[in-house]
Design an enzyme around this catalytic site. Structure first.
Site, PDB file in Angstrom:
ATOM      1  N   ASP A   1       0.809  -1.230   0.000  1.00 50.62           N
ATOM      2  CA  ASP A   1       0.000   0.000   0.000  1.00 50.62           C
ATOM      3  C   ASP A   1       0.842   1.280   0.000  1.00 50.62           C
ATOM      4  O   ASP A   1       0.435   2.299   0.565  1.00 50.62           O
ATOM      5  CB  ASP A   1      -0.979   0.022   1.200  1.00 50.62           C
TER       6      ASP A   1
ATOM      7  N   LYS B   1       2.178   2.002  -5.119  1.00 47.04           N
ATOM      8  CA  LYS B   1       2.907   1.498  -6.294  1.00 47.04           C
ATOM      9  C   LYS B   1       2.086   1.658  -7.571  1.00 47.04           C
ATOM     10  O   LYS B   1       2.609   2.035  -8.604  1.00 47.04           O
ATOM     11  CB  LYS B   1       3.201  -0.015  -6.165  1.00 47.04           C
TER      12      LYS B   1
ATOM     13  N   GLY C   1      -4.149  -5.117  -3.953  1.00 47.89           N
ATOM     14  CA  GLY C   1      -5.148  -4.161  -4.432  1.00 47.89           C
ATOM     15  C   GLY C   1      -4.480  -2.865  -4.785  1.00 47.89           C
ATOM     16  O   GLY C   1      -3.684  -2.343  -4.017  1.00 47.89           O
ATOM     17  N   HIS C   2      -4.742  -2.387  -5.975  1.00 54.33           N
ATOM     18  CA  HIS C   2      -4.218  -1.094  -6.399  1.00 54.33           C
ATOM     19  C   HIS C   2      -5.396  -0.170  -6.644  1.00 54.33           C
ATOM     20  O   HIS C   2      -6.319  -0.545  -7.361  1.00 54.33           O
ATOM     21  CB  HIS C   2      -3.461  -1.227  -7.724  1.00 54.33           C
TER      22      HIS C   2
ATOM     23  N   GLN D   1       2.067  -6.327  -3.044  1.00 58.06           N
ATOM     24  CA  GLN D   1       2.506  -6.265  -1.644  1.00 58.06           C
ATOM     25  C   GLN D   1       3.761  -5.384  -1.539  1.00 58.06           C
ATOM     26  O   GLN D   1       4.026  -4.594  -2.424  1.00 58.06           O
ATOM     27  CB  GLN D   1       2.785  -7.653  -1.066  1.00 58.06           C
TER      28      GLN D   1
HETATM   29  P1  IMP Z   1      -2.148 -12.920   2.788  1.00 55.82           P
HETATM   30  O1  IMP Z   1      -1.277 -12.418   1.692  1.00 55.82           O
HETATM   31  O2  IMP Z   1      -3.602 -12.767   2.508  1.00 55.82           O
HETATM   32  O3  IMP Z   1      -1.776 -14.325   3.206  1.00 55.82           O
HETATM   33  O4  IMP Z   1      -1.878 -12.023   4.095  1.00 55.82           O
HETATM   34  C1  IMP Z   1      -0.625 -12.015   4.769  1.00 55.82           C
HETATM   35  C2  IMP Z   1      -0.286 -10.612   5.250  1.00 55.82           C
HETATM   36  O5  IMP Z   1       0.008  -9.786   4.142  1.00 55.82           O
HETATM   37  C3  IMP Z   1      -1.410  -9.922   6.013  1.00 55.82           C
HETATM   38  O6  IMP Z   1      -0.862  -9.105   7.025  1.00 55.82           O
HETATM   39  C4  IMP Z   1      -2.063  -9.057   4.957  1.00 55.82           C
HETATM   40  O7  IMP Z   1      -2.730  -7.953   5.508  1.00 55.82           O
HETATM   41  C5  IMP Z   1      -0.836  -8.632   4.165  1.00 55.82           C
HETATM   42  N1  IMP Z   1      -1.123  -8.276   2.767  1.00 55.82           N
HETATM   43  C6  IMP Z   1      -1.364  -9.120   1.737  1.00 55.82           C
HETATM   44  N2  IMP Z   1      -1.567  -8.425   0.601  1.00 55.82           N
HETATM   45  C7  IMP Z   1      -1.424  -7.133   0.903  1.00 55.82           C
HETATM   46  C8  IMP Z   1      -1.468  -5.918   0.120  1.00 55.82           C
HETATM   47  O8  IMP Z   1      -1.673  -5.909  -1.101  1.00 55.82           O
HETATM   48  N3  IMP Z   1      -1.273  -4.757   0.818  1.00 55.82           N
HETATM   49  C9  IMP Z   1      -1.008  -4.750   2.151  1.00 55.82           C
HETATM   50  N4  IMP Z   1      -0.942  -5.847   2.899  1.00 55.82           N
HETATM   51  C10 IMP Z   1      -1.136  -7.018   2.283  1.00 55.82           C
END
Ligand code: IMP
Length: 415
Positions: free
Chosen positions: A13, A16, A40-41, A220
């Site tokens: 977040d 990007k 998510g963008h 991420q």
């Molecule tokens: P997962 O990727 O759903 O397994 O989540 C693992 C961790 O990564 C958690 O703390 C999520 O909130 C974080 N996370 C996963 N994708 C994103 C993203 O696109 N932005 C911010 N945090 C993310």
């Protein structure tokens, strides 16, 4: 401009999508190489808001090539929804290609994600519950299915074999879903997705040999990287520079530049240590002013000051050639702005990002304080320039541009 990678330097977040959107103007295509529907963008184009999860941001431009690489884990229903959403708004502009080697998510991955999180109880990771961790686990464990399997004649047989294994190993799954329904739905998805599916590795090598300029867009952020992030409070893919290669099939010689994206402060969703987190009203102020709510889950993001120790760690491992600093406008109007330049741990000063979460959780940030500023149109005030110069010096890398608002125009190019 040849092949360029854009990497988030924090916990995701960082903005990007916005930087990719800016850089995409100058390139022919955008490639996603890691993550899945957890990402998510948010992009704002002509006052219209777009939330993309799987499709590269270049899709909002006419004529760009958009590639979903083999490192991206694909939830077909999310992808189809995204394609339809863009088509309905007349915004599916460029060409879209999906890797035949990309792993596929199934409804049982979501179920496992939810079950694991509830069993972890107070130690839950705070995942997005999109099934991404269990999906990548299956890939590494060789019990996953890939896009090439989805479109093959043996899809049903392969999925039934995997499901049989799953139910035997995890009785908690038994009776939770009807695999015949899943097979029927996925056969329909495969017909819809088939026109977009191709050997993206071959395509990428051909494009690069033809001097096509490509932008590699990470999902991420580096601190969520499965190898170097705040493990186990990370995501399950490689969000570092190595993900560009393993998730697209290009080689290191083909990559010309690596740009990092850092927010002017820091945010995190989900659990895990965050040394500069502000748990007071001021954290709340940053959240509201910066509209810090997750694009994928809507969860409020935890907010804190910029941590230059963590950011430097990211810059080093990813070998960044420069950074973009986003959301500088959110800090505008404050009396004072802080930047973390070290940690205090058990009376000692640490100048590195520790591996141990127990240590990181106990680290007290040591701050450098800066006087605040007010923006004067698009001109950066003196105090904002001092803040940026300090960051450049501390990180040993140039700040190439700053964003000062959500619109495409609210971007100041410093090159
Ligand atoms: P997962 O990727 O759903 O397994 O989540 C693992 C961790 O990564 C958690 O703390 C999520 O909130 C974080 N996370 C996963 N994708 C994103 C993203 O696109 N932005 C911010 N945090 C993310």
């Amino acid at each position: 401009m040849g092949a360029i990678a854009v990497i988030g330097l924090h916990w995701g977040d960082e903005g990007k999508g916005r930087i990719v959107d800016f850089l995409a103007q100058k390139c022919n295509g955008v490639v996603r190489y890691n993550g899945g529907p957890n990402a998510g963008h948010t992009l704002v184009v002509n006052n219209e808001v777009f939330k993309l999860h799987l499709i590269p941001s270049g899709i909002l431009y006419t004529g760009k090539i958009n590639i979903i690489g083999n490192g991206v884990i694909i939830d077909p229903s999310t992808l189809i929804e995204e394609i339809d959403g863009l088509k309905n708004r007349n915004f599916l502009n460029g060409q879209l290609f999906i890797s035949d080697r990309a792993p596929v998510l199934f409804p049982y991955h979501k179920l496992i994600d939810e079950l694991e999180e509830s069993i972890r109880g107070s130690f839950s990771l705070g995942t997005t519950k999109k099934g991404v961790g269990p999906g990548y686990t299956d890939e590494v464990n060789r019990s996953g299915l890939r896009i090439v399997d989805l479109i093959s004649d043996s899809f049903e047989e392969k999925l039934r074999r995997v499901w049989n294994l799953k139910v035997k190993l995890s009785p908690a799954l038994d009776g939770r879903l009807d695999i015949s329904d899943v097979i029927k739905a996925y056969k329909e998805y495969s017909i819809i997705l088939k026109p977009y599916i191709t050997d993206t590795v071959g395509l990428l090598h051909r494009l690069i040999s033809e001097d096509t300029s490509l932008l590699f867009e990470g999902a991420q952020g580096f601190l969520l990287d499965v190898n170097f992030g705040t493990y186990p409070y990370v995501s399950s893919s490689e969000s570092s520079i190595s993900g560009v290669f393993s998730g697209s099939g290009i080689n290191s010689k083909q990559l010309e530049k690596v740009y990092g994206v850092a927010k002017s402060y820091m945010t995190r969703v989900g659990s895990g240590p965050f040394p500069t987190e502000l748990k007071d009203n001021f954290g709340e102020y940053l959240r509201e002013k910066g509209k810090e709510y997750g694009t994928t889950t809507g969860r409020p993001r935890r907010c804190g000051w910029l941590d230059c120790i963590a950011t430097k760690f990211s810059c080093q491992i990813n070998g960044v050639d420069g950074i973009y600093l986003t959301k500088l406008d959110v800090l505008e109007g404050l009396q004072e702005v802080n930047v973390c330049i070290g940690y205090e741990y058990e009376g000692e000063r640490l100048d590195y990002f520790p591996a141990s979460l127990e240590v990181l959780s106990e680290c007290k940030p040591i701050y450098e304080k800066f006087p605040g500023w007010r923006m004067e149109g698009r001109n950066l005030p003196k105090n904002a320039i001092s803040f940026i110069s300090f960051i450049e010096e501390f990180l040993g890398t140039k700040v190439l541009g700053v964003s000062v608002g959500p619109q495409r125009e609210s971007f100041i190019d410093l090159c």
